[in-house]
Motif scaffolding. Structure first.
Motif, PDB file in Angstrom:
ATOM      1  N   THR A 183       0.819  -1.216   0.000  1.00  0.00           N
ATOM      2  CA  THR A 183       0.000   0.000   0.000  1.00  0.00           C
ATOM      3  C   THR A 183       0.850   1.262   0.000  1.00  0.00           C
ATOM      4  OG1 THR A 183      -0.092  -0.139   2.381  1.00  0.00           O
ATOM      5  CG2 THR A 183      -1.959  -1.025   1.196  1.00  0.00           C
TER       6      THR A 183
ATOM      7  N   ALA B 231       4.868   3.119  -0.816  1.00  0.00           N
ATOM      8  CA  ALA B 231       6.127   3.008  -1.542  1.00  0.00           C
ATOM      9  C   ALA B 231       7.271   3.070  -0.530  1.00  0.00           C
ATOM     10  CB  ALA B 231       6.231   4.157  -2.530  1.00  0.00           C
TER      11      ALA B 231
ATOM     12  N   ARG C  97       9.573   1.779  -6.407  1.00  0.00           N
ATOM     13  CA  ARG C  97       8.361   1.107  -5.950  1.00  0.00           C
ATOM     14  C   ARG C  97       8.706  -0.330  -5.588  1.00  0.00           C
ATOM     15  NH1 ARG C  97       4.807   1.190 -11.370  1.00  0.00           N
ATOM     16  NH2 ARG C  97       3.172   0.787  -9.833  1.00  0.00           N
TER      17      ARG C  97
ATOM     18  N   GLY D 156       3.462  -1.979  -5.831  1.00  0.00           N
ATOM     19  CA  GLY D 156       3.054  -0.977  -4.869  1.00  0.00           C
ATOM     20  C   GLY D 156       3.027   0.385  -5.513  1.00  0.00           C
ATOM     21  N   PRO D 157       2.650   1.380  -4.769  1.00  0.00           N
ATOM     22  CA  PRO D 157       2.663   2.729  -5.323  1.00  0.00           C
ATOM     23  C   PRO D 157       4.106   3.212  -5.527  1.00  0.00           C
ATOM     24  CG  PRO D 157       2.059   2.789  -3.029  1.00  0.00           C
ATOM     25  CD  PRO D 157       2.158   1.351  -3.382  1.00  0.00           C
ATOM     26  N   GLU D 158       4.228   4.244  -6.270  1.00  0.00           N
ATOM     27  CA  GLU D 158       5.578   4.713  -6.569  1.00  0.00           C
ATOM     28  C   GLU D 158       5.907   5.950  -5.758  1.00  0.00           C
ATOM     29  OE1 GLU D 158       4.524   7.010 -10.639  1.00  0.00           O
ATOM     30  OE2 GLU D 158       4.397   4.829 -10.602  1.00  0.00           O
ATOM     31  N   LYS D 159       7.161   6.093  -5.529  1.00  0.00           N
ATOM     32  CA  LYS D 159       7.617   7.305  -4.838  1.00  0.00           C
ATOM     33  C   LYS D 159       8.654   7.920  -5.751  1.00  0.00           C
ATOM     34  CE  LYS D 159       8.925   9.226  -0.572  1.00  0.00           C
ATOM     35  NZ  LYS D 159       8.291   9.347   0.721  1.00  0.00           N
TER      36      LYS D 159
END
Lengths: 1092, 230
Positions: free
Chosen positions: A720, A722, A807, A815-818
């Protein structure tokens, strides 16, 4: 004869055709006379003897023979007739003779009359058989049915043999005797007088008109070979209705079949004007007198109150109602059955509606042939779509019934039959009064009431047993029927302490129909002791001193009642320790124990008793080689497998808990038999993306050993969050990135790696869109080593912004990326070079320029800075001589558009002070001057703009009207003389020639000045100060008039306004005065530019 | 008293119906029937008047249904048969001068007698009707008409008039015999409905007149009652 022949032949010789025809006609007449003569001769010969013997018979027994008497024979002359009929018989008779019928064949008949003898040959074939005219014995009428009844005697006794008779009957109607019908009727003569009856139904009511009937016959005797002829018609008999002079319509209230034809008549003395069927007009058929009839063809079914037929006379109205319907249909679906073996109920469907209601409705009769009893059904109203029913009381000792249902209405009848054995057609009533009583916790008695006397038959009943949340169970019971209608049965194999719903239906044997289900009866069975002990587990508390015992509540099936409490006891070899009762909702107990080997037992108790104890050992056998494994489930559960271990003697226990919970953690456990090697753990509590710890314990020697520890997910999900990452180090061509672990709760699966993306890009412009779309400029690094926490990215460009994205991923997804933007460091050598090169170039250029300037300094001075300026070079003083000589209108120098910065009015009568910056007004666009008038070179603007002086301006209106405004030349400084006004000016600008006006006064002054200009056009042509002309003359040394006289050729420069200290030029065109007030300014400059 | 719901009336105003049903509902408590604490015949006359109006309205729907049942030409608007066998029906039409000259007692007696007869005929009609729906409508109307009769009796009692006694043998009977053909029966039915309507109109006028009369001082009534006492 020869003569005739000759005569006949003679005409053929004639040549002339016309003549021949005349002759032929004549010969024919002649021939006819001749023939007549001959015949007369023959007949006169005959007349002298009896001739023309004719025989007829009306009874085949006696022949009535007659002949023609010879001429001269008087009345009463006697003849002797002899007939050769085997024997010779002679009769002495008068003219006619009745002789017995002769046998077939020729017979010689000799008639002697005096001396003359006539001989005839008489054969039966020559005899005519004409029956006697029949006589109508009686003609009667049934008016209600419009039927005529005819009665007559066939007088068969006179005929020797049986023979067929055809009777022809004719019906005539009305006074003019129109034949309505001729019909034949066949009978047989049987040697006796027989009275025959014949009936005929009229299509028209008999009341409508007089009906006549006549009859004749024809006897067909097969043995008689003579002529058989019809008898004469009998005398007509008639039937008429004796009217009582009251108008009546016939038929009244007639019921007829749909589709048939009917004639309705009105017997009246008055003239009928209109006949209606319902609301439809009908053509009238006139009968005798004023009587009329109408004919209805193919009548349709009537409404419930019948079809109205109305005859209107002038002031009255008569009518009748006709009911058109159908005869009753055959009763359909006739079914007879009994509910209680006391009464038989027969039901049926009437079939097609008859359209007849009320008294004409179908009546039903149910007849039982064995007993001869019948039941009638009569109902005034027919309910639609409802089956009829009739009750028939059963007779004792009769089981088989033969029913005939007869349906009857005025149009006919129909019937349907049914043979039933009622004991096989029992449809019991719904069982009532269902009651339940206990026997024990698993059996009850069920009693109910079923009305009827079923003593002679067997009943088959069905009990439906419904347990909540369970499939219903049906039990069939066969029982003997009883007389008193009460039935009782035991129902066993029930569960204790369970709510059951019972309902019953019954039928009989042999099966015919089930009764309806009885009402449901709910019953709770009594409690029993719990069938087993609760499922137990134990956990040592974290400090290892207390043992926590857990147990699961018993299922309803096991509890067998309401569990009230639990008893927990622990026993070792030495002692047994029992805890106090634990009440039901609590399913856990904590016991302080030393680390001894205890056996814990838990017992569940309900109101009836205690369950068998369930035991569990407290001891935990340590395991050294334990490692943590990973497992992933199938969405709703997780499969755990282990190797078979013969040491595990009791069972396996898998317990699990949420990995994020603190110890001791227990969500649930599951016990598996010791011989199994795998199990699927399923629980409603499992959630996808949550990490659980599973512990597999093996039971050995009454102690549990942890065999395996497993972390797992029932289903992995994508992280959920990053990973948090930072840039550790940046150089000109590389970046070092470091990231942190993702917490387990947010990871939601086993971490499988990281994806690192980087690309060139600024924060604002570059949005990392579509990372997965395989953009070529994005570089991706897949880090599958999840222990790696740093990454160095090399081969980067210096001082470039990079967009970094990181990610994490699990098997559940990405997952989400940062993302982060990093600018690499500058490359220092390149920077130095970039600075040095431009500096060096600038220095070189400077040096070269300096050298050149020095070398050419003389030329430069000559060109740019001469010591004495050459007036020829002054463009302002250049005149184009040729042009100047040719046209005095041209100006060489124009000094205009000098707007005073400030105008100062020293004296004013107006109370309104006003100060304006003329530069604002000077910006007003000026109409371009005609290019043909002025050379662009000459259009040099030289203007003088005085310093700003604060002024007060007078009210323009007052200014002009009064002419009292004082205008003073404060400072007029010019290097040119004021010049004369241009000659063309008055022509060009008669109106605008009002001269200069300060633009701030324009709106008012122009109109006023226009008037003045009209009068004084010549004088004021060119420049005209807006002040009083006189004043201007007096005061101004530069008045246009004076200059006009001194110099006529060239206008040199421009006069200044009296109100301003600026040069003015006469307006070139009819430009509005404000354009003339242009001072030198940037705006003016730009506006003049197009003219240049 | 009245099954107000389910009245098969076409295009009727339910509000009015409800109002009139209420009137009928309270009919048993007609004050005129209750001599003690008598507030005078005024309210009962008003109620009787209202009832006649309601019956008029009810008859309109009943007649529509019934004439349709009789079939054409009976249900045609311009159908006007001669009054053949309907001679026994009480006639509502009366010369205007005669009507004006009637006194209250005679007026009420005529009304009472007419409705007694009409009610009896109407019940015969009900027995004859072939469809259940029609029977229900007729029974409903009969009940209402019975109410009107009671109401008139109440007014008469309030005014101190005796009820007319039916003479033995003159009680109309409904005998559908062979002498009576279906067509003549239909004509009679038609005339029965027509007379009923005319009577209701006449009654409305009668009671309106009576009502106006009663609005003049009640002393007249008292006087009348005294006179009756003698």
């Amino acid at each position: 004869m020869m003569d005739i022949f000759l005569c006949l032949k003679q005409p053929s010789r004639m040549v002339d055709s016309k003549r021949m025809r005349m002759t032929s006609n004549f010969q024919w007449i002649l021939l006819t006379f001749l023939l007549l003569y001959l015949m007369n001769q023959v007949s006169s010969q005959k007349k002298r003897t009896p001739h023309d013997l004719k025989c007829v018979t009306n009874n085949l027994q006696v022949w009535d023979c007659s002949w023609r008497a010879p001429s001269g024979a008087g009345r009463g002359a006697a003849y002797e007739v002899c007939i050769e009929n085997g024997s010779h018989s002679c009769y002495r008779l008068e003219k006619n003779t009745k002789i017995p019928a002769l046998s077939p064949g020729d017979h010689e008949v000799t008639i002697n009359f005096g001396s003359s003898i006539s001989k005839f040959t008489l054969n039966e074939k020559d005899v005519s058989f004409i029956p006697d005219t029949p006589e109508i014995l009686n003609l009667s009428a049934d008016f209600s049915t419009s039927t005529l009844h005819l009665k007559w005697n066939d007088k068969g006794s006179v005929f020797p043999r049986h023979s067929n008779v055809i009777w022809e009957i004719k019906i005539l109607r009305k006074k003019n005797m129109e034949i309505v019908k001729i019909m034949t009727h066949n009978t047989t003569l049987n040697g006796k007088d027989t009275v025959h009856h014949w009936s005929w139904t009229s299509d028209m009511p008999l009341e409508c008109a007089t009906h006549y009937v006549g009859i004749r016959c024809h006897i067909d005797d097969p043995k008689f070979s003579g002529h058989k002829e019809w008898s004469n018609w009998s005398l007509l008999k008639n039937i008429s209705w004796s009217s009582d002079s009251q108008t009546k319509v016939f038929p009244q209230d007639k019921v007829i079949l749909v589709g048939s034809d009917i004639t309705v008549c009105c017997v009246t003395q008055e003239k009928v004007v209109l006949a209606l069927i319902g609301s439809t007009n009908c053509p009238l058929i006139h009968l005798d007198g004023e009587n009329v009839a109408i004919k209805i063809h193919n009548i349709s079914a009537s409404e419930s109150s019948g079809t109205n037929v109305v005859f209107s006379v002038e002031d009255n109205m008569f009518g009748t109602v006709i009911f058109a319907g159908y005869p009753p249909d055959i009763p359909q679906k006739l079914n007879c059955e009994t509910y209680d073996l006391k009464e038989i109920v027969c039901t049926w469907n009437p079939g097609r509606p008859t359209s007849l209601v009320g008294p004409r409705n179908t009546s039903y009769t149910l007849f039982e042939s064995f007993s001869g009893k019948c039941v009638r059904y009569k109902r005034a109203e027919v309910p639609t779509n409802e089956s009829y029913q009739l009750f028939f009381q059963m007779l004792s000792n009769q089981e088989i019934y033969n029913f005939t249902l007869n349906a009857r209405n005025p149009l006919g009848q129909s019937e349907s039959t049914l043979l039933v054995n009622v004991t096989e057609k029992v449809h019991p009533h719904t069982p009532t009064s269902v009651k339940v009583k206990d026997i024990n916790s698993t059996a009850v008695t069920l009693s109910w009431h079923l009305p009827g006397n079923f003593a002679k038959i067997k009943l088959l009943c069905q009990i439906e047993i419904n347990k909540t949340n369970s499939v219903h169970e049906l039990r069939n019971i066969t029982m003997k029927g009883v007389e008193n209608s009460s039935y009782l049965i035991a129902v066993d194999k029930l569960n204790p302490y369970t709510i059951y719903t019972f309902r019953i239906r019954c039928s009989t044997k042999p099966f015919w129909k089930w009764s309806k289900w009885s009402n449901e009866k709910q019953y709770l069975t009594t409690e029993a002791i719990p069938s087993k002990g609760p499922d137990t587990w134990r956990e040592w508390s974290s400090d290892g001193k207390n043992l926590i015992i857990y147990w699961k509540p018993l299922s309803i099936n096991e509890a067998n009642g309401k569990i009230l409490s639990y008893n927990v006891s622990c026993s070792s070899d030495e002692e047994t320790q029992s805890l106090s009762e634990i009440l039901d909702p609590q399913h856990k107990a904590e016991i302080q124990l030393d680390k001894n080997d205890y056996i814990i037992s838990v017992v569940a108790k309900n109101s009836v008793g205690s369950s068998p104890p369930s035991k569990i050992a407290s001891m935990e056998i340590p395991n050294d080689d334990l490692k943590i494994e990973q497992a992933v489930g199938m969405g709703n559960g997780i499969l755990l497998t282990w190797n078979y271990d013969p040491n595990m003697t009791c069972d396996y226990v898998i317990k699990w808990c949420n990995s994020s919970r603190s110890e001791p953690c227990l969500m649930d456990w599951k016990k598996v038999p010791s011989n199994s090697t795998e199990t699927v753990i399923e629980s409603d509590q499992f959630r996808p993306g949550v990490r659980y710890n599973f512990f597999l314990y093996g039971c050995r020697n009454q102690g549990y050993q942890l065999l395996r520890s497993i972390i797992g997910y029932v289903e992995e999900l994508a992280p959920t969050v990053a990973p948090n990452f930072t840039v550790e180090d940046t150089s000109a061509d590389s970046i070092l990135v470091r990231w942190e672990d993702i917490p387990v709760e947010e990871l939601r699966g086993f971490l499988r790696g990281y994806l690192f993306y980087f690309e060139k890009g600024e924060r604002d412009t570059s949005k990392m869109r579509g990372l997965e779309s395989g953009r070529s400029d994005i570089k991706v690094k897949n880090i599958t080593d999840i222990s790696q926490k740093t990454l160095r990215i090399v081969d980067l460009q210096g001082k470039t912004s990079y967009h970094l994205v990181l990610r994490a991923y699990t098997d559940g997804g990405m997952g989400p990326e940062k993302s982060m933007f990093v600018v690499t460091k500058e490359n220092s050598v390149g920077l130095i070079i970039a600075i040095l090169i431009p500096v060096a170039v600038a220095v070189i250029v400077g040096v070269v320029t300096s050298i050149l300037c020095y070398r050419k300094r003389e030329w430069i001075k000559e060109t740019f800075y001469p010591d004495i300026p050459n007036p020829e070079n002054c463009k302002a003083l250049q005149f184009q001589k040729s042009v100047c000589e040719g046209s005095s209108a041209l100006k060489t120098l124009e000094m205009n558009r000098c707007t005073p910065n400030n105008v100062e009015v020293l004296e004013t009568r107006s109370m309104v002070p006003k100060t304006e910056d003329t530069e604002i007004i000077s910006a007003v666009a000026e109409r371009p001057e005609d290019s043909s008038d002025v050379e662009p070179e000459n259009h040099v603007v030289v203007s003088y703009c005085p310093p700003v002086i604060e002024e007060e301006i007078a009210n323009p209106g007052a200014d002009e009207a009064g002419g009292a405004s004082q205008v003073i030349y404060i400072d007029i400084q010019s290097m040119y003389q004021p010049q004369a006004k241009p000659e063309e000016e008055p022509e060009n600008d008669p109106v605008g020639g009002a001269g200069y006006k300060p633009q701030m006064h324009l709106p008012v002054t122009s109109t006023v000045e226009d008037l003045a200009a009209e009068d004084d056009l010549d004088k004021t042509a060119g420049y005209r100060p807006q002040a009083n002309v006189n004043t201007w003359n007096l005061v101004s040394p530069d008045s246009p008039r004076s200059t006009d006289s001194s110099s006529e050729i060239v206008s040199f420069g421009s006069p200044c306004s009296i109100n301003s200290r600026q040069f003015l030029i006469p307006p070139k065109d009819e430009e509005s005065p404000k354009s003339s007030g242009g001072g030198w300014s940037f705006t003016n400059f730009f506006q003049n530019k197009p003219n240049d | 008293m009245l099954p107000a719901a389910g009245e098969p009336a076409a295009g009727d105003s339910w509000g009015m119906l409800a109002c009139l049903c209420t009137v009928l509902w309270h009919l048993p408590a007609v004050p005129a029937l209750n001599r003690t604490g008598d507030p005078g015949p005024g309210p009962s006359i008003q109620k009787t008047y209202d009832l006649t109006r309601y019956l008029e309205h009810q008859l309109r729907s009943l007649a529509g249904t019934y004439l349709n049942y009789l079939g054409p030409p009976f249900n045609e608007p311009d159908f006007n048969p001669p009054r053949l066998g309907a001679e026994t029906l009480p006639r509502a039409t009366v010369n205007l001068d005669v009507w004006r000259s009637l006194n209250d007692k005679l007026r009420l007696t005529q009304n009472y007698e007419a409705y007694s007869h009409l009610l009896c005929y109407l019940r015969g009609l009900n027995r004859q009707a072939a469809t259940a729906e029609l029977r229900r409508s007729l029974a409903h109307f009969c009940t209402s008409l019975q109410g009107l009769l009671g109401s008139i009796a109440g007014v008469m009692a309030a005014l101190g008039y005796p009820l007319p006694q039916p003479l033995p043998g003159t009680e109309p009977t409904w005998a559908p015999g062979p002498a009576h053909s279906d067509f003549l029966q239909k004509m009679d039915d038609f005339w029965l409905l027509k007379e009923l309507q005319t009577w209701l109109w006449r009654s409305a006028k009668d009671f309106n007149r009576l009502k106006k009369k009663m609005q003049t001082p009640a002393a007249a009534v008292t006087l009348h009652l005294e006179a009756h006492g003698f």
